[in-house]
Write a protein that holds these residues in place. Structure first.
Motif, PDB file in Angstrom:
ATOM      1  N   MET A 297      43.968 116.782 -96.767  1.00 23.94           N
ATOM      2  CA  MET A 297      43.161 115.632 -95.989  1.00 23.94           C
ATOM      3  C   MET A 297      42.572 116.139 -94.909  1.00 23.94           C
ATOM      4  SD  MET A 297      45.639 112.205 -96.668  1.00 23.94           S
ATOM      5  CE  MET A 297      47.191 112.865 -96.012  1.00 23.94           C
ATOM      6  N   ALA A 298      43.248 117.134 -93.947  1.00 24.83           N
ATOM      7  CA  ALA A 298      42.683 117.506 -92.907  1.00 24.83           C
ATOM      8  C   ALA A 298      41.437 118.473 -92.981  1.00 24.83           C
ATOM      9  CB  ALA A 298      43.697 118.246 -92.202  1.00 24.83           C
ATOM     10  N   THR A 299      41.058 118.728 -94.287  1.00 22.87           N
ATOM     11  CA  THR A 299      39.795 119.455 -94.398  1.00 22.87           C
ATOM     12  C   THR A 299      38.409 118.538 -94.105  1.00 22.87           C
ATOM     13  OG1 THR A 299      39.632 118.963 -96.544  1.00 22.87           O
ATOM     14  CG2 THR A 299      40.770 121.110 -96.102  1.00 22.87           C
ATOM     15  N   ASN A 300      38.895 117.242 -93.990  1.00 25.29           N
ATOM     16  CA  ASN A 300      37.927 116.013 -93.574  1.00 25.29           C
ATOM     17  C   ASN A 300      37.661 116.174 -91.981  1.00 25.29           C
ATOM     18  OD1 ASN A 300      37.172 113.467 -92.396  1.00 25.29           O
ATOM     19  ND2 ASN A 300      36.501 112.934 -94.337  1.00 25.29           N
ATOM     20  N   PRO A 301      36.706 116.856 -91.417  1.00 27.02           N
ATOM     21  CA  PRO A 301      36.611 116.923 -89.848  1.00 27.02           C
ATOM     22  C   PRO A 301      36.987 115.763 -89.176  1.00 27.02           C
ATOM     23  CG  PRO A 301      34.571 118.046 -91.057  1.00 27.02           C
ATOM     24  CD  PRO A 301      35.501 117.132 -92.016  1.00 27.02           C
ATOM     25  N   ALA A 302      36.318 114.515 -89.778  1.00 32.43           N
ATOM     26  CA  ALA A 302      36.589 113.281 -88.739  1.00 32.43           C
ATOM     27  C   ALA A 302      38.329 113.061 -88.753  1.00 32.43           C
ATOM     28  CB  ALA A 302      35.888 112.260 -89.150  1.00 32.43           C
ATOM     29  N   PHE A 303      38.728 112.986 -89.877  1.00 33.57           N
ATOM     30  CA  PHE A 303      40.210 112.795 -89.976  1.00 33.57           C
ATOM     31  C   PHE A 303      41.103 113.904 -89.184  1.00 33.57           C
ATOM     32  CE2 PHE A 303      44.186 113.680 -92.115  1.00 33.57           C
ATOM     33  CZ  PHE A 303      44.929 112.354 -92.244  1.00 33.57           C
ATOM     34  N   LYS A 304      40.706 115.084 -89.319  1.00 36.69           N
ATOM     35  CA  LYS A 304      41.132 116.269 -88.532  1.00 36.69           C
ATOM     36  C   LYS A 304      41.241 115.836 -86.919  1.00 36.69           C
ATOM     37  CE  LYS A 304      41.717 121.181 -88.097  1.00 36.69           C
ATOM     38  NZ  LYS A 304      41.122 122.660 -88.659  1.00 36.69           N
ATOM     39  N   THR A 305      39.964 115.505 -86.518  1.00 41.80           N
ATOM     40  CA  THR A 305      39.989 115.309 -85.237  1.00 41.80           C
ATOM     41  C   THR A 305      40.859 114.065 -84.826  1.00 41.80           C
ATOM     42  OG1 THR A 305      37.514 115.748 -85.165  1.00 41.80           O
ATOM     43  CG2 THR A 305      38.447 114.315 -83.462  1.00 41.80           C
ATOM     44  N   LYS A 306      40.816 112.956 -85.708  1.00 42.23           N
ATOM     45  CA  LYS A 306      41.867 111.838 -85.297  1.00 42.23           C
ATOM     46  C   LYS A 306      43.417 112.260 -85.213  1.00 42.23           C
ATOM     47  CE  LYS A 306      39.276 107.590 -85.964  1.00 42.23           C
ATOM     48  NZ  LYS A 306      39.688 106.252 -86.757  1.00 42.23           N
ATOM     49  N   VAL A 307      43.883 112.946 -86.181  1.00 46.16           N
ATOM     50  CA  VAL A 307      45.247 113.262 -86.309  1.00 46.16           C
ATOM     51  C   VAL A 307      45.741 114.479 -85.794  1.00 46.16           C
ATOM     52  CG1 VAL A 307      45.500 111.722 -88.479  1.00 46.16           C
ATOM     53  CG2 VAL A 307      44.978 114.321 -88.655  1.00 46.16           C
TER      54      VAL A 307
ATOM     55  N   ALA B 276      46.114 105.244 -89.015  1.00 48.77           N
ATOM     56  CA  ALA B 276      44.847 104.942 -88.346  1.00 48.77           C
ATOM     57  C   ALA B 276      43.683 105.920 -88.551  1.00 48.77           C
ATOM     58  CB  ALA B 276      45.194 105.052 -86.777  1.00 48.77           C
ATOM     59  N   ALA B 277      43.839 106.900 -89.262  1.00 48.71           N
ATOM     60  CA  ALA B 277      42.719 107.664 -89.650  1.00 48.71           C
ATOM     61  C   ALA B 277      42.182 107.627 -91.089  1.00 48.71           C
ATOM     62  CB  ALA B 277      43.286 109.107 -89.234  1.00 48.71           C
ATOM     63  N   LEU B 278      42.851 106.825 -91.893  1.00 51.75           N
ATOM     64  CA  LEU B 278      42.618 106.908 -93.346  1.00 51.75           C
ATOM     65  C   LEU B 278      41.206 106.373 -93.622  1.00 51.75           C
ATOM     66  CD1 LEU B 278      46.103 105.362 -94.515  1.00 51.75           C
ATOM     67  CD2 LEU B 278      44.887 107.802 -94.883  1.00 51.75           C
ATOM     68  N   ASP B 279      40.652 105.380 -92.722  1.00 51.83           N
ATOM     69  CA  ASP B 279      39.221 105.044 -92.956  1.00 51.83           C
ATOM     70  C   ASP B 279      38.133 106.070 -92.752  1.00 51.83           C
ATOM     71  OD1 ASP B 279      39.605 105.451 -90.029  1.00 51.83           O
ATOM     72  OD2 ASP B 279      38.635 103.438 -89.377  1.00 51.83           O
ATOM     73  N   THR B 280      38.615 107.358 -92.229  1.00 51.54           N
ATOM     74  CA  THR B 280      37.538 108.394 -92.224  1.00 51.54           C
ATOM     75  C   THR B 280      37.612 108.938 -93.362  1.00 51.54           C
ATOM     76  OG1 THR B 280      39.284 109.986 -91.347  1.00 51.54           O
ATOM     77  CG2 THR B 280      38.066 108.696 -89.645  1.00 51.54           C
ATOM     78  N   LEU B 281      38.606 109.122 -94.400  1.00 48.03           N
ATOM     79  CA  LEU B 281      38.718 109.716 -95.529  1.00 48.03           C
ATOM     80  C   LEU B 281      37.551 108.983 -96.594  1.00 48.03           C
ATOM     81  CD1 LEU B 281      42.652 110.521 -95.819  1.00 48.03           C
ATOM     82  CD2 LEU B 281      40.641 112.094 -95.088  1.00 48.03           C
ATOM     83  N   THR B 282      37.134 109.743 -97.438  1.00 43.63           N
ATOM     84  CA  THR B 282      36.185 109.478 -98.267  1.00 43.63           C
ATOM     85  C   THR B 282      36.653 109.573 -99.961  1.00 43.63           C
ATOM     86  OG1 THR B 282      34.799 111.507 -98.590  1.00 43.63           O
ATOM     87  CG2 THR B 282      34.440 110.075 -96.778  1.00 43.63           C
ATOM     88  N   LYS B 283      35.695 109.228-100.838  1.00 45.31           N
ATOM     89  CA  LYS B 283      36.136 109.516-102.144  1.00 45.31           C
ATOM     90  C   LYS B 283      36.182 111.066-102.398  1.00 45.31           C
ATOM     91  CE  LYS B 283      34.615 107.736-106.635  1.00 45.31           C
ATOM     92  NZ  LYS B 283      33.797 107.039-107.611  1.00 45.31           N
ATOM     93  N   ASN B 284      35.626 111.783-101.614  1.00 44.47           N
ATOM     94  CA  ASN B 284      35.754 113.223-101.752  1.00 44.47           C
ATOM     95  C   ASN B 284      37.305 113.703-101.280  1.00 44.47           C
ATOM     96  OD1 ASN B 284      33.031 113.837-102.244  1.00 44.47           O
ATOM     97  ND2 ASN B 284      32.619 114.182-100.071  1.00 44.47           N
ATOM     98  N   GLU B 285      38.148 113.044-100.711  1.00 41.42           N
ATOM     99  CA  GLU B 285      39.747 113.099-100.448  1.00 41.42           C
ATOM    100  C   GLU B 285      40.501 112.330-101.204  1.00 41.42           C
ATOM    101  OE1 GLU B 285      36.718 114.838 -97.724  1.00 41.42           O
ATOM    102  OE2 GLU B 285      37.562 112.400 -97.328  1.00 41.42           O
ATOM    103  N   VAL B 286      40.086 111.599-102.230  1.00 38.41           N
ATOM    104  CA  VAL B 286      40.785 110.550-102.889  1.00 38.41           C
ATOM    105  C   VAL B 286      42.021 110.999-103.425  1.00 38.41           C
ATOM    106  CG1 VAL B 286      39.516 110.276-105.062  1.00 38.41           C
ATOM    107  CG2 VAL B 286      40.992 108.394-104.119  1.00 38.41           C
TER     108      VAL B 286
END
Length: 297
Positions: A123-133, A142-152
């Motif tokens: 999940m932390a390969t998503n840059p926006a998610f990684k920044t938040k958590v 609180a960071a799940l909304d940054t994850l996309t279908k690519n990380e499902v």
């Protein structure tokens, strides 16, 4: 103080103690906080190892093959530590190893925790998610909304690893992580409602069947969600197994229990080739459950 008030106070105190205990008894280190050895592989070595891993994954219904797949992907992941493919493959692989090939509960817990570690890193390969958590120290919820279908895939397999680990770790862990797990499953449902052959609906079917009524359990909702999962994909045999194991037993419906499990045994496990290994594992589960029928009813 009346009896009801004393009872309520005692219940509150017990719950408070459980939650306090959760801080130490159920604490764990997030995947992105754990170090990992690094190895160097040539392009040729990577290609050969990937090919071997693919052969073993196709036979993941055999424990030894799944272990060889995991070993290969761990090496590949050490060579390319930010590869989503390897991380999510290990998250799913460890889940299957625990769920389909392991009987001892403490070993299962270790495997689910390992799977979760790789899933969190995926999940932390998503840059926006990684920044938040990671950078900001925010909560996963609180960071799940940054994850996309690519990380499902990473969201789902992390959620079920966490769910199984928490359930096996006791009531304190279940209380501590319940909201996170459910929000992760809801995120999967938002991004890809039919993911993994009705996995979201299958999760809710299991949840409503397992949970006591005061915690949201509802057998009518369990049946409704299992049926919805089967509407999404009737040839994924795991849904029938859970339907029998969790719903039929709680409903004390022996006939339904036998009906669902016998359906699994008679089904063509290879009808959907990409999940034939999972279906073969589910057929073995069905055989074992039928052997235990007298104990369950």
């Amino acid at each position: 103080m009346g009896f009801s008030a004393r009872k309520l106070t005692l219940s509150f105190l017990l719950l408070s103690l459980l939650l306090l205990g959760a801080g130490c008894a159920t604490s764990r280190t997030s995947g992105w906080e754990k170090g990992s050895d690094q190895v160097t592989l040539s392009d040729k070595d990577k290609k050969e190892l990937e090919a071997k891993a693919g052969v073993h994954w196709a036979k993941r219904y055999v424990r030894e093959d799944l272990l060889k797949f995991i070993d290969a992907y761990e090496t590949l992941s050490k060579a390319d530590q930010n590869s989503y493919k390897y991380l999510v493959g290990l998250c799913r692989g460890y889940y299957l190893l625990a769920d389909g090939h392991t009987s001892e509960i403490e070993e299962k817990k270790l495997l689910w925790e390992k799977g979760l570690t790789f899933g969190e890193r995926a999940m932390a390969t998503n840059p926006a998610f990684k920044t938040k958590v990671v950078a900001e120290g925010g909560k996963i919820e609180a960071a799940l909304d940054t994850l996309t279908k690519n990380e499902v895939e990473a969201i789902y397999w992390s959620a079920v690893n966490l769910g199984k680990w928490a359930s096996a770790s006791g009531i304190a862990a279940k209380l501590k992580f319940k909201s996170r797990i459910q929000e992760m499953i809801n995120r999967v449902g938002t991004l890809e409602p039919t993911f993994f052959y009705g996995a979201v609906q299958r999760y809710w079917g299991a949840f409503y069947a397992i949970a006591p009524s005061f915690a949201g359990g509802d057998l009518n909702k369990a049946k409704e969600n299992f049926d919805k999962s089967l509407e999404v994909q009737k040839d994924y045999l795991g849904t029938y197994v859970l339907y029998a194991e969790l719903y039929a037993t709680k409903k004390s419906d022996r006939k339904l229990f036998e009906e669902k499990l016998n359906y699994v045994l008679k089904a063509d496990a290879h009808k959907i080739q990409e999940i034939a290994p999972e279906n073969l594992i589910e057929q073995e589960k069905a055989r074992n459950l039928l052997k235990k029928m007298e104990e369950l009813f």
